[in-house]
Design a protein around this motif. Structure first.
Motif, PDB file in Angstrom:
ATOM      1  N   CYS A  89     -28.092  -3.258  -9.654  1.00 20.66           N
ATOM      2  CA  CYS A  89     -27.607  -4.549  -9.140  1.00 20.66           C
ATOM      3  C   CYS A  89     -26.204  -4.852  -9.633  1.00 20.66           C
ATOM      4  O   CYS A  89     -25.898  -4.714 -10.817  1.00 20.66           O
ATOM      5  N   ALA A  90     -25.358  -5.315  -8.716  1.00 15.90           N
ATOM      6  CA  ALA A  90     -23.990  -5.717  -9.028  1.00 15.90           C
ATOM      7  C   ALA A  90     -23.989  -6.835 -10.055  1.00 15.90           C
ATOM      8  O   ALA A  90     -24.934  -7.634 -10.137  1.00 15.90           O
ATOM      9  N   ALA A  91     -22.911  -6.935 -10.811  1.00 16.06           N
ATOM     10  CA  ALA A  91     -22.685  -8.094 -11.673  1.00 16.06           C
ATOM     11  C   ALA A  91     -22.695  -9.357 -10.822  1.00 16.06           C
ATOM     12  O   ALA A  91     -22.175  -9.362  -9.700  1.00 16.06           O
ATOM     13  N   CYS A  92     -23.272 -10.436 -11.355  1.00 20.31           N
ATOM     14  CA  CYS A  92     -23.174 -11.702 -10.629  1.00 20.31           C
ATOM     15  C   CYS A  92     -21.714 -12.135 -10.629  1.00 20.31           C
ATOM     16  O   CYS A  92     -20.925 -11.770 -11.503  1.00 20.31           O
ATOM     17  N   ASP A  93     -21.333 -12.881  -9.589  1.00 13.18           N
ATOM     18  CA  ASP A  93     -19.940 -13.238  -9.361  1.00 13.18           C
ATOM     19  C   ASP A  93     -19.908 -14.562  -8.599  1.00 13.18           C
ATOM     20  O   ASP A  93     -20.957 -15.060  -8.172  1.00 13.18           O
ATOM     21  N   GLU A  95     -19.151 -15.330  -5.639  1.00 13.95           N
ATOM     22  CA  GLU A  95     -19.739 -15.252  -4.298  1.00 13.95           C
ATOM     23  C   GLU A  95     -21.270 -15.221  -4.361  1.00 13.95           C
ATOM     24  O   GLU A  95     -21.944 -15.715  -3.453  1.00 13.95           O
ATOM     25  N   ARG A  96     -21.824 -14.626  -5.425  1.00 13.58           N
ATOM     26  CA  ARG A  96     -23.278 -14.584  -5.577  1.00 13.58           C
ATOM     27  C   ARG A  96     -23.831 -16.003  -5.713  1.00 13.58           C
ATOM     28  O   ARG A  96     -24.840 -16.349  -5.085  1.00 13.58           O
ATOM     29  N   VAL A 127     -14.176  -3.699 -11.067  1.00 18.07           N
ATOM     30  CA  VAL A 127     -15.436  -4.184 -11.655  1.00 18.07           C
ATOM     31  C   VAL A 127     -16.538  -3.182 -11.334  1.00 18.07           C
ATOM     32  O   VAL A 127     -16.967  -3.069 -10.188  1.00 18.07           O
ATOM     33  N   GLN A 129     -20.311  -1.298 -11.240  1.00 19.55           N
ATOM     34  CA  GLN A 129     -21.748  -1.581 -11.331  1.00 19.55           C
ATOM     35  C   GLN A 129     -22.109  -1.632 -12.813  1.00 19.55           C
ATOM     36  O   GLN A 129     -21.897  -0.650 -13.517  1.00 19.55           O
TER      37      GLN A 129
ATOM     38  N   SER B  46     -20.088  -1.903  -0.661  1.00 23.18           N
ATOM     39  CA  SER B  46     -20.531  -1.733  -2.047  1.00 23.18           C
ATOM     40  C   SER B  46     -22.033  -1.546  -2.075  1.00 23.18           C
ATOM     41  O   SER B  46     -22.795  -2.423  -1.649  1.00 23.18           O
ATOM     42  N   ALA B  47     -22.462  -0.417  -2.599  1.00 23.19           N
ATOM     43  CA  ALA B  47     -23.898  -0.133  -2.702  1.00 23.19           C
ATOM     44  C   ALA B  47     -24.594  -1.199  -3.547  1.00 23.19           C
ATOM     45  O   ALA B  47     -25.656  -1.703  -3.181  1.00 23.19           O
ATOM     46  N   GLU B  48     -23.996  -1.556  -4.681  1.00 22.69           N
ATOM     47  CA  GLU B  48     -24.687  -2.461  -5.618  1.00 22.69           C
ATOM     48  C   GLU B  48     -24.763  -3.884  -5.084  1.00 22.69           C
ATOM     49  O   GLU B  48     -25.725  -4.595  -5.374  1.00 22.69           O
ATOM     50  N   HIS B  49     -23.765  -4.308  -4.326  1.00 24.82           N
ATOM     51  CA  HIS B  49     -23.857  -5.634  -3.715  1.00 24.82           C
ATOM     52  C   HIS B  49     -24.798  -5.607  -2.506  1.00 24.82           C
ATOM     53  O   HIS B  49     -25.503  -6.581  -2.240  1.00 24.82           O
ATOM     54  N   ARG B  51     -27.485  -3.656  -2.159  1.00 28.39           N
ATOM     55  CA  ARG B  51     -28.886  -3.664  -2.636  1.00 28.39           C
ATOM     56  C   ARG B  51     -29.351  -5.082  -2.949  1.00 28.39           C
ATOM     57  O   ARG B  51     -30.488  -5.463  -2.629  1.00 28.39           O
ATOM     58  N   VAL B  52     -28.482  -5.877  -3.574  1.00 21.64           N
ATOM     59  CA  VAL B  52     -28.851  -7.267  -3.889  1.00 21.64           C
ATOM     60  C   VAL B  52     -28.984  -8.070  -2.594  1.00 21.64           C
ATOM     61  O   VAL B  52     -29.893  -8.889  -2.446  1.00 21.64           O
ATOM     62  N   HIS B  69     -17.057  -8.034  -2.268  1.00 17.97           N
ATOM     63  CA  HIS B  69     -16.944  -9.500  -2.257  1.00 17.97           C
ATOM     64  C   HIS B  69     -18.081 -10.132  -1.456  1.00 17.97           C
ATOM     65  O   HIS B  69     -17.984 -11.282  -1.038  1.00 17.97           O
ATOM     66  N   ARG B  70     -19.130  -9.366  -1.261  1.00 16.27           N
ATOM     67  CA  ARG B  70     -20.390  -9.828  -0.642  1.00 16.27           C
ATOM     68  C   ARG B  70     -20.224 -10.310   0.796  1.00 16.27           C
ATOM     69  O   ARG B  70     -20.986 -11.138   1.285  1.00 16.27           O
TER      70      ARG B  70
END
Lengths: 195, 195
Positions: A89-93, A95-96, A127, A129, B46-49, B51-52, B69-70
């Protein structure tokens, strides 16, 4: 001992061979962890290269995290936790949190990382993963992801060893909308060993 | 129709709303696929974004890939394959082949991507975790990864739709050491639809 207050991040330069611990001080708290090569911060720990290196979703004790150039950067030396961690999972940011319905600013692991690296002299990094220590994201047989509270107890920790000179950043994840921190984000700590 | 010869890559600019197919011409061949925002190539799928965003290891038909940037960048519109794809493994690169014991130069998806993007006017891009279409990396219950031949038949394809103006690059993966392409790397094709 470097205290990482709830919802904040801290970074430090670590020499090759130095060991350090990431500690879940109060339990149930995710620690987003990052490592950048000190000589050239365009090289950093890479989840996708590490998965290929260890043939697993996450390294086992004794295995290494590698960089986007497939060089070892961290060794997972010891795991004194239930052994549940995430690297999907991506870092929260910002946009999240907007996507989760938060209005206005919310602390995030991406901003914590960027601030810590800027203080170490490196603004404008890519940034990666993160290595989401203590984070509980079960993967079902059909590839679905769950979002569960971190199972760590107070004082649980992992010990890592730097395999090259690097900057290490740890963020006490401020996520309080989904239940990964049981909706009560707490502190973590970064303890440098070996002097 | 843009032919992507075995072991090579090709890129094209695609407008928001345009649909395209990635076709496994002879079957059993992995297609590493990448998408970069045309206005600013520091934003990319982005794979990690993703997946979330989809709560899964890989989107289902009707779901979107998002950027770092989602923001939605590609929609998986239709999947005319056995439905096996990967988004866990890094693009193969020179270091990968050195690690596998290859002496001298070996074609790689990273170099194919970098060359295609340079030809589109963008040298020096960040190399994202690819969308590894048709790639068969089973994940066991304890998180171990398998490396299996792609199960696609000749002519199998996926249809994607661009959700923003973007550069799309497809690499016919040259991996011939591990069995993901059954050790016989073949061609793929990129077909632009809707004119």
């Amino acid at each position: 001992m470097i205290d990482v207050p709830a919802r904040e991040g801290r970074g430090v330069r670590v020499a090759a061979g130095q060991r350090f611990r990431v500690i879940d001080v109060e339990g149930g708290q995710v620690a987003d962890t990052f490592a950048f090569r000190a000589d050239d911060v365009s090289e950093f720990h890479s989840a996708e290269h590490t998965r290929v290196h260890v043939n697993r979703l996450f390294p086992l004790p004794g295995e290494q995290f590698v960089t986007n150039h497939r060089r070892p950067i961290l060794l997972l030396e010891e795991d004194r936790t239930p052994g549940i961690h995430d690297m999907l999972c991506a870092a929260c940011d910002p946009e999240r949190y907007t996507g989760l319905g938060v209005e206005g600013w919310h602390a995030s692991c991406r901003e914590n990382l960027e601030r810590a690296m800027a203080e170490l002299g490196h603004p404008g990094i890519e940034v990666p993963q993160p290595i989401n220590l203590f984070m509980n994201i079960p993967v079902s047989g059909d590839g679905e992801l769950g979002w569960e509270p971190a199972p760590t107890k107070p004082g649980d920790f992992v010990t890592l060893r730097a395999e090259m000179d690097c900057f290490v950043v740890v963020s006490a994840c401020p996520q309080d909308i989904v239940p990964i921190n049981d909706k009560r984000p707490g502190p973590v700590a970064l303890e440098l060993l070996d002097g």
